[in-house]
Write a protein that holds these residues in place. Structure first.
Motif, PDB file in Angstrom:
ATOM      1  N   LYS A 197       0.854  -1.207   0.068  1.00  0.00           N
ATOM      2  CA  LYS A 197      -0.214  -0.108   0.092  1.00  0.00           C
ATOM      3  C   LYS A 197       0.806   1.296  -0.040  1.00  0.00           C
ATOM      4  O   LYS A 197       0.430   2.323  -0.289  1.00  0.00           O
ATOM      5  CB  LYS A 197      -0.901   0.072   1.304  1.00  0.00           C
ATOM      6  N   HIS A 198       2.005   1.098   0.362  1.00  0.00           N
ATOM      7  CA  HIS A 198       2.927   2.283   0.256  1.00  0.00           C
ATOM      8  C   HIS A 198       4.389   1.929  -0.153  1.00  0.00           C
ATOM      9  O   HIS A 198       5.483   1.771   0.484  1.00  0.00           O
ATOM     10  CB  HIS A 198       3.361   2.569   1.955  1.00  0.00           C
ATOM     11  N   PRO A 199       4.291   1.639  -1.698  1.00  0.00           N
ATOM     12  CA  PRO A 199       5.477   1.172  -2.406  1.00  0.00           C
ATOM     13  C   PRO A 199       6.937   2.425  -2.196  1.00  0.00           C
ATOM     14  O   PRO A 199       7.724   1.899  -2.413  1.00  0.00           O
ATOM     15  CB  PRO A 199       4.963   1.037  -3.714  1.00  0.00           C
ATOM     16  N   ASP A 200       6.493   3.485  -1.986  1.00  0.00           N
ATOM     17  CA  ASP A 200       7.637   4.360  -1.870  1.00  0.00           C
ATOM     18  C   ASP A 200       8.191   4.348  -0.341  1.00  0.00           C
ATOM     19  O   ASP A 200       9.076   5.029  -0.367  1.00  0.00           O
ATOM     20  CB  ASP A 200       6.939   5.938  -1.939  1.00  0.00           C
ATOM     21  N   TRP A 201       7.679   3.638   0.487  1.00  0.00           N
ATOM     22  CA  TRP A 201       8.344   3.434   1.863  1.00  0.00           C
ATOM     23  C   TRP A 201       9.477   2.272   1.712  1.00  0.00           C
ATOM     24  O   TRP A 201       9.254   1.554   0.766  1.00  0.00           O
ATOM     25  CB  TRP A 201       7.415   2.987   2.884  1.00  0.00           C
ATOM     26  N   GLY A 202      10.751   2.489   2.662  1.00  0.00           N
ATOM     27  CA  GLY A 202      11.817   1.630   2.664  1.00  0.00           C
ATOM     28  C   GLY A 202      11.476   1.172   4.030  1.00  0.00           C
ATOM     29  O   GLY A 202      11.510   1.742   4.854  1.00  0.00           O
ATOM     30  N   THR A 217      13.468   3.484   6.152  1.00  0.00           N
ATOM     31  CA  THR A 217      14.879   3.711   5.730  1.00  0.00           C
ATOM     32  C   THR A 217      14.674   4.868   4.714  1.00  0.00           C
ATOM     33  O   THR A 217      15.628   5.269   4.251  1.00  0.00           O
ATOM     34  CB  THR A 217      15.340   2.605   5.290  1.00  0.00           C
ATOM     35  N   HIS A 218      13.325   5.100   4.117  1.00  0.00           N
ATOM     36  CA  HIS A 218      13.431   5.926   2.950  1.00  0.00           C
ATOM     37  C   HIS A 218      13.236   7.506   3.497  1.00  0.00           C
ATOM     38  O   HIS A 218      13.758   8.326   2.606  1.00  0.00           O
ATOM     39  CB  HIS A 218      11.935   5.714   2.299  1.00  0.00           C
ATOM     40  N   LYS A 219      12.906   7.838   4.821  1.00  0.00           N
ATOM     41  CA  LYS A 219      13.101   9.214   5.184  1.00  0.00           C
ATOM     42  C   LYS A 219      13.009   9.439   6.684  1.00  0.00           C
ATOM     43  O   LYS A 219      12.541   8.510   7.249  1.00  0.00           O
ATOM     44  CB  LYS A 219      11.892  10.197   4.410  1.00  0.00           C
ATOM     45  N   PRO A 220      13.606  10.263   7.137  1.00  0.00           N
ATOM     46  CA  PRO A 220      13.393  10.346   8.601  1.00  0.00           C
ATOM     47  C   PRO A 220      11.833  10.887   9.048  1.00  0.00           C
ATOM     48  O   PRO A 220      11.255  11.347   8.290  1.00  0.00           O
ATOM     49  CB  PRO A 220      14.338  11.826   8.975  1.00  0.00           C
ATOM     50  N   MET A 221      11.514  10.226  10.296  1.00  0.00           N
ATOM     51  CA  MET A 221      10.488  10.416  11.026  1.00  0.00           C
ATOM     52  C   MET A 221      10.401  10.747  12.346  1.00  0.00           C
ATOM     53  O   MET A 221      11.222  10.502  12.930  1.00  0.00           O
ATOM     54  CB  MET A 221       9.432   9.437  10.693  1.00  0.00           C
ATOM     55  N   LEU A 307      12.044  -4.369   1.927  1.00  0.00           N
ATOM     56  CA  LEU A 307      10.979  -4.183   1.207  1.00  0.00           C
ATOM     57  C   LEU A 307      10.764  -2.547   0.632  1.00  0.00           C
ATOM     58  O   LEU A 307      11.212  -1.568   1.310  1.00  0.00           O
ATOM     59  CB  LEU A 307       9.605  -4.569   1.852  1.00  0.00           C
ATOM     60  N   GLY A 308      10.020  -2.399  -0.652  1.00  0.00           N
ATOM     61  CA  GLY A 308       9.801  -1.104  -0.971  1.00  0.00           C
ATOM     62  C   GLY A 308      11.094  -0.565  -1.672  1.00  0.00           C
ATOM     63  O   GLY A 308      11.934  -1.086  -2.366  1.00  0.00           O
ATOM     64  N   GLU A 309      11.300   0.942  -1.131  1.00  0.00           N
ATOM     65  CA  GLU A 309      12.319   1.648  -1.819  1.00  0.00           C
ATOM     66  C   GLU A 309      13.585   1.139  -1.176  1.00  0.00           C
ATOM     67  O   GLU A 309      13.981   0.912   0.036  1.00  0.00           O
ATOM     68  CB  GLU A 309      12.171   3.084  -1.161  1.00  0.00           C
ATOM     69  N   ALA A 310      14.498   0.954  -2.083  1.00  0.00           N
ATOM     70  CA  ALA A 310      15.989   0.042  -1.606  1.00  0.00           C
ATOM     71  C   ALA A 310      16.832   0.930  -1.346  1.00  0.00           C
ATOM     72  O   ALA A 310      17.655   0.784  -0.455  1.00  0.00           O
ATOM     73  CB  ALA A 310      16.408  -0.726  -2.914  1.00  0.00           C
ATOM     74  N   ARG A 311      16.645   2.509  -1.694  1.00  0.00           N
ATOM     75  CA  ARG A 311      17.597   3.434  -1.371  1.00  0.00           C
ATOM     76  C   ARG A 311      17.322   3.867   0.119  1.00  0.00           C
ATOM     77  O   ARG A 311      16.457   4.130   0.524  1.00  0.00           O
ATOM     78  CB  ARG A 311      17.448   4.558  -2.235  1.00  0.00           C
ATOM     79  N   ILE A 312      18.540   3.718   0.703  1.00  0.00           N
ATOM     80  CA  ILE A 312      18.208   4.259   2.410  1.00  0.00           C
ATOM     81  C   ILE A 312      18.721   5.728   2.272  1.00  0.00           C
ATOM     82  O   ILE A 312      19.828   6.061   1.965  1.00  0.00           O
ATOM     83  CB  ILE A 312      19.261   3.367   3.210  1.00  0.00           C
ATOM     84  N   ALA A 313      17.719   6.714   3.088  1.00  0.00           N
ATOM     85  CA  ALA A 313      18.058   7.908   3.159  1.00  0.00           C
ATOM     86  C   ALA A 313      19.157   8.164   3.778  1.00  0.00           C
ATOM     87  O   ALA A 313      19.696   7.539   4.677  1.00  0.00           O
ATOM     88  CB  ALA A 313      16.874   8.421   3.806  1.00  0.00           C
ATOM     89  N   LEU A 314      19.794   9.521   3.507  1.00  0.00           N
ATOM     90  CA  LEU A 314      21.337   9.779   3.991  1.00  0.00           C
ATOM     91  C   LEU A 314      20.992   9.783   5.692  1.00  0.00           C
ATOM     92  O   LEU A 314      21.935   9.454   6.317  1.00  0.00           O
ATOM     93  CB  LEU A 314      21.599  11.064   3.526  1.00  0.00           C
TER      94      LEU A 314
END
Length: 337
Positions: A197-202, A217-221, A307-314
């Motif tokens: 449901k959230h494919p842009d999430w890592g 891992t896709h962005k800070p929260m 799962l999802g976004e493979a790139r890990i946010a900086l």
């Protein structure tokens, strides 16, 4: 997120009569010095004492007021920070030692969700069947010695019916238990469904002894973010962990084993307490060394998949690297504790 380096405790008492008085106790903390922590403790204790003395009667105090502050190290009272020994700090992420010795990473901006498996229900018991069988056999022998009668036949038929009903219930319960979904698979399905449901999430998944861990891992929260609360709800994260994250504005992950899973006893109450008293400091240091040596032979979790976004946010990469290194998440030869 606040995890202070220095802690102090102050107790104040005001005598109101020969045998009457008011005593309060409060903790203080600081990142600057021990003296600053002691001053903060005196300030909080004086404020609590003034509040108690200002009330016409002690029962008129606010319902949340406590004379003695029995502080939990996790600060779940909402008034105090996490009270744990700081082992290391990298940027905003802090590694602490919790009350039973384990190392924990605390981070304010990388979402971590621990998903515990539900406790398995005990298998259906046959003891009621055995009890009824004994009663039925005893009644049969009694009636046999006195001759059969309509009452004996009716009683035996009733006992047989009850036994059949109990057996059917037991068999149905066994079948239901066999059909019940594996808790690990059910947890993975919840995470997979959320990812779809959230494919842009890592979502980085790890296996723990009693559940799964997910690192976003896709962005800070932040813990108060609506997205984080939606994640916690969808994954059925432990409510106590959710409360801790919200109150302390941080996420936590245990990265070393629990002592009882490594054939170790836990520390004594005097040793586990932080800050340690001077008379128990040497014992605490000795126990901590023993624990660390033992923990080096175990991992705290095992990496499963991304799962999802493979790139890990900086912003998340340093936390992921430290977590995987400290927990030995990629060493599959080690037992998980």
């Amino acid at each position: 997120m606040q995890i202070p380096h220095y802690w102090a405790q102050t107790r104040l008492r005001h005598e109101t009569g020969m045998r009457h008085g008011v005593t309060v106790q409060r903790w203080g903390w600081s990142d600057e010095s021990q003296q600053a922590a002691e001053a903060h403790a005196r300030e909080r204790a004086q404020a609590a004492l003034d509040q108690a003395l200002a009330a016409p009667k002690l029962r008129n105090l606010d319902g949340h007021f406590r004379r003695m502050e029995r502080l939990n190290e996790y600060g779940l009272n909402g008034e105090t920070p996490i009270r744990e020994e700081i082992l290391e700090q990298r940027g905003e992420t802090v590694m602490t030692r919790n009350s039973y010795g384990a190392h924990c990473l605390n981070t304010p901006h990388v979402a971590i969700a621990d998903v515990d498996y539900p406790r398995e229900a005990p298998p259906p018991s046959l003891r009621p069947l055995g009890t009824l069988a004994v009663v039925a056999m005893g009644w049969w022998f009694l009636m046999q010695s006195q001759g059969w009668s309509a009452v004996a036949w009716a009683s035996l038929a009733l006992a047989a019916l009850v036994l059949v009903l109990w057996f059917r219930r037991w068999l149905a319960a066994r079948q239901d238990a066999a059909k019940r979904a594996d808790p690990r698979e059910a947890a993975i399905q919840r995470i997979t469904h959320f990812s779809e449901k959230h494919p842009d999430w890592g979502l980085r998944i790890y296996s723990t002894p009693k559940g799964l861990r997910v690192i976003v891992t896709h962005k800070p929260m932040q813990p108060a973010d609506a997205d984080v609360q939606a994640l916690f709800s969808a994954l059925q994260v432990d409510p106590l962990y959710q409360r801790l994250c919200t109150q302390q504005q941080c996420f936590r992950a245990r990265v070393s084993g629990k002592p009882w899973r490594m054939d170790m006893g836990g520390p004594s109450p005097q040793v586990r307490r932080w800050p340690a008293d001077d008379k128990h400091r040497a014992d605490r240091e000795r126990w901590s060394r023993e624990y660390d040596n033992k923990a080096a032979q175990y991992s705290a979790c095992q990496f499963v998949s991304q799962l999802g976004e493979a790139r890990i946010a900086l912003e998340a990469q340093p936390l992921v690297d430290w977590h995987d290194e400290a927990s030995r998440a990629h060493n599959t030869a080690l037992p998980v504790a």
